[in-house]
Scaffold this motif. Sequence first.
Motif, mmCIF file in Angstrom:
data_model
loop_
_atom_site.group_PDB
_atom_site.id
_atom_site.type_symbol
_atom_site.label_atom_id
_atom_site.label_comp_id
_atom_site.label_asym_id
_atom_site.label_seq_id
_atom_site.Cartn_x
_atom_site.Cartn_y
_atom_site.Cartn_z
ATOM 1 N N LYS A 46 0.822 -1.218 0.000
ATOM 2 C CA LYS A 46 0.000 0.000 0.000
ATOM 3 C C LYS A 46 0.849 1.258 0.000
ATOM 4 N N SER A 47 2.166 1.115 -0.113
ATOM 5 C CA SER A 47 3.060 2.270 -0.039
ATOM 6 C C SER A 47 3.042 3.062 -1.334
ATOM 7 N N ALA A 48 3.549 4.303 -1.252
ATOM 8 C CA ALA A 48 3.623 5.162 -2.439
ATOM 9 C C ALA A 48 4.565 4.571 -3.482
ATOM 10 N N VAL A 49 5.623 3.902 -3.018
ATOM 11 C CA VAL A 49 6.572 3.275 -3.947
ATOM 12 C C VAL A 49 5.871 2.219 -4.794
ATOM 13 N N VAL A 50 5.047 1.404 -4.162
ATOM 14 C CA VAL A 50 4.338 0.340 -4.882
ATOM 15 C C VAL A 50 3.329 0.931 -5.864
ATOM 16 N N LYS A 51 2.642 1.999 -5.463
ATOM 17 C CA LYS A 51 1.695 2.653 -6.378
ATOM 18 C C LYS A 51 2.400 3.134 -7.636
ATOM 19 N N ALA A 52 3.626 3.657 -7.465
ATOM 20 C CA ALA A 52 4.400 4.123 -8.621
ATOM 21 C C ALA A 52 4.819 2.945 -9.504
ATOM 22 N N ILE A 53 5.213 1.834 -8.879
ATOM 23 C CA ILE A 53 5.593 0.639 -9.640
ATOM 24 C C ILE A 53 4.411 0.161 -10.479
ATOM 25 N N LYS A 54 3.245 0.093 -9.862
ATOM 26 C CA LYS A 54 2.055 -0.389 -10.573
ATOM 27 C C LYS A 54 1.669 0.540 -11.712
ATOM 28 N N GLN A 55 1.787 1.845 -11.484
ATOM 29 C CA GLN A 55 1.464 2.803 -12.527
ATOM 30 C C GLN A 55 2.375 2.620 -13.736
ATOM 31 N N THR A 56 3.671 2.459 -13.481
ATOM 32 C CA THR A 56 4.631 2.230 -14.561
ATOM 33 C C THR A 56 4.357 0.923 -15.278
ATOM 34 N N LEU A 57 3.908 -0.075 -14.532
ATOM 35 C CA LEU A 57 3.670 -1.413 -15.083
ATOM 36 C C LEU A 57 2.505 -1.431 -16.065
ATOM 37 N N VAL A 58 1.426 -0.723 -15.736
ATOM 38 C CA VAL A 58 0.217 -0.809 -16.577
ATOM 39 C C VAL A 58 0.239 0.159 -17.748
#
Length: 277
Positions: A46-58
Amino acid sequence: MKITMPFKSISSMEFNETTKTTVYVDVCDIPNNIPMECNPRLQNMKSAVVKAIKQTLVEDDGLFHILNRGITITAESIKVKGNSLVIEINDFETQGCIDGGHTYKSILEYQDIIQPETQYVTVEILTGNIVMNNFVKLAMARNRSQQVQDKSLAELNNEFGWIKEAIKNENVSVIYKENEDGNVPIEFIVWLMAVTNSRFGESTCNARPKESMKAFIKYNKEHGLNIETNPFYAAKDILVDLMKVFDFMEVHFGNKIKCFSKIKVVDKGNFKSTIYG
């Protein structure tokens, strides 16, 4: 266990009894059974880092493999069969996903909605005796972009083994590494040993829990983990007693003050134990 991973391209380098193999893998082909036990911390998805990873991924731009650091795996051995890599893992404590756990879990979460051949991820596999013999040092170095807490590295190095043995019969849920479920941070139990041991210097006795953890690691390095000259280990036989005494004081101290003193004590309900709840 053996893990089969198809790849788009591969390169390998051998040096000083270590082999580093780098492959680019379609995120849709990343296997879902890479062990995570050796990773120094649990993943906070749920961290901001993970949100950024997911955004880059999709994002359908094909840039994920250059914008993301990728996944690092330690392994017993690897074999190339055609366009697939067969990764052999024998020891879950030192082999598996050592770095890039947030990336790995993000990929698995979004795998079903990503079109094949649109996004790739860099996967690095490290093998060799030097890798295994320096596993903790490797874990520390590879996880410095988001600093790993001292307790997670100590847990990875099995420095809490004697504490777990000493309190195994207590109804206590201890948090030994980041993002782990539980109620009592291990720093608190280490702090309790520090502030009740006259063998420590004044700075350690007056330390806060996180500072006590640094002292715990320092003494482990200087004296060894299971040696009586280590002041922390010397407290193993009375650790449960220390926990229970502190528990009693924490729960009943306010009421005792009210009984035997004219000092006014603000009563906001029952006092709660940090350790036993």
